[in-house]
Design an enzyme around this catalytic site. Structure first.
Site, PDB file in Angstrom:
ATOM      1  N   ASP A 111      46.739  39.230  36.719  1.00  0.00           N
ATOM      2  CA  ASP A 111      47.370  38.403  35.557  1.00  0.00           C
ATOM      3  C   ASP A 111      47.634  39.553  34.353  1.00  0.00           C
ATOM      4  OD1 ASP A 111      47.516  36.114  37.165  1.00  0.00           O
ATOM      5  OD2 ASP A 111      45.618  35.164  36.043  1.00  0.00           O
ATOM      6  N   TYR A 163      33.852  41.608  38.335  1.00  0.00           N
ATOM      7  CA  TYR A 163      34.707  41.339  37.064  1.00  0.00           C
ATOM      8  C   TYR A 163      33.465  41.208  35.960  1.00  0.00           C
ATOM      9  CZ  TYR A 163      38.684  39.862  39.944  1.00  0.00           C
ATOM     10  OH  TYR A 163      39.491  39.814  41.042  1.00  0.00           O
ATOM     11  N   ASP A 167      42.551  29.261  31.218  1.00  0.00           N
ATOM     12  CA  ASP A 167      42.252  30.489  30.529  1.00  0.00           C
ATOM     13  C   ASP A 167      42.838  30.067  29.111  1.00  0.00           C
ATOM     14  OD1 ASP A 167      44.897  30.577  30.728  1.00  0.00           O
ATOM     15  OD2 ASP A 167      45.049  32.131  32.252  1.00  0.00           O
ATOM     16  N   ARG A 214      38.368  32.065  36.811  1.00  0.00           N
ATOM     17  CA  ARG A 214      38.954  30.916  35.708  1.00  0.00           C
ATOM     18  C   ARG A 214      38.040  29.671  36.254  1.00  0.00           C
ATOM     19  NH1 ARG A 214      45.053  29.897  36.190  1.00  0.00           N
ATOM     20  NH2 ARG A 214      44.857  31.215  38.163  1.00  0.00           N
TER      21      ARG A 214
END
Length: 298
Positions: free
Chosen positions: A38, A66, A80, A175
């Site tokens: 993103d 991550y 988010d 998320r």
């Protein structure tokens, strides 16, 4: 140029923007990325160049690592920090470190996730975010993902937020993971920050920034930034062939299947430690193997 250019994607631009910018810098058209990040996410974005564009499907299906921040007390439409606030709850008594650890244990291994409404998952031919923008309700498909590692990072902790390291399978929504963890801690929550540190065998240490790529182009050493195709396919099993078989492989021929082939498919075919093709068992004859991809390294 043929190989993998591991880019450290900056925040504020799309993965497609990264491809376009790299094409201009390298004066090449044959460049593709291996999995969208993103715009507000920073991190490892492998770019496949030349012959390496053939391995894109094999790089997307790898483990990802991550670093993410969970913000308690606020949930959003998009799960988010970019979305409209849906619910708030003041964090008067923040969860203890032990309570967080106990909740994290519940999300390790195989878990089920419901994709966010603001995602590109398709239902009846339409992406979920298209339904969301039109305020249309649609039942979202549950999906199975795998969390290999999930741990709290001790530094930079605040009473209403904390950082996690997540090692997960393809298709995992970080998320959604943050939201679900927050719910079990008793608070609405969202993912407030995200960095992708590794994808498959490629880590942050392998990456180059756009400024480093620009400098390399000026000094005519851009090839030094590339990783060989084989370096990025270490997660796949392989077989080695002799010089005569190499010629047949490069011609894209079907071959007799060796007695000792990997149990999982597809698998790499190597000559002199160099990956020259990807093969799998022929669907109509299990004594023959057929090419899936062949790489011309000339």
């Amino acid at each position: 140029m043929n190989g993998i250019l591991p880019l450290w994607k900056p925040k504020g631009i799309t993965s497609h923007d990264c491809v376009l910018k790299t094409r201009k810098l390298l004066h090449l058209k044959k460049i593709g990325h291996t999995g969208t990040l993103d715009p507000d996410v920073e991190g490892v974005l492998p770019l496949c160049i030349g012959q390496a564009t053939k391995i894109v499907p094999f790089l997307t299906d790898t483990k990802k690592t991550y670093i993410t921040e969970v913000k308690l007390g606020i949930s959003t439409e998009t799960e988010d920090s970019q979305g409209e606030v849906v619910e708030t709850k003041h964090v008067i008594h923040p969860p203890s470190q032990q309570k967080i650890e106990n909740v994290l244990q519940l999300f390790q291994g195989e878990i089920m996730q419901v994709p966010p409404m603001y995602s590109a998952v398709k239902v009846n031919g339409k992406k979920l975010y298209e339904y969301a923008r039109m305020n249309e309700h649609v039942e979202r498909p549950r999906r199975t993902v795998f969390i290999y590692q999930l741990e709290q990072l001790k530094k930079n902790c605040h009473h209403d937020r904390f950082w996690l390291k997540v090692v997960c399978s393809k298709g995992t929504y970080i998320r959604t993971l943050c939201v679900n963890i927050g719910n079990l801690l008793g608070y609405p929550a969202h993912m407030s920050d995200l960095y992708r540190m590794e994808t498959g065998a490629i880590s942050q240490e392998d990456t180059s920034t756009f400024s480093e790529i620009e400098q390399a182009v000026k000094e005519e050493r851009q090839n030094e930034l590339l990783l060989p195709i084989g370096n990025c396919l270490r997660h796949m099993p392989s077989i080695d062939v002799d010089k005569d078989t190499r010629k047949r492989v490069l011609y894209g021929q079907k071959l007799p299947k060796p007695h000792h082939t990997p149990e999982t498919e597809p698998f790499l075919v190597r000559f002199d430690k160099q990956v020259i093709a990807v093969y799998k068992t022929h669907p109509d004859n299990d004594t023959i193997m057929k090419p899936v991809r062949v790489f011309n390294h000339e």
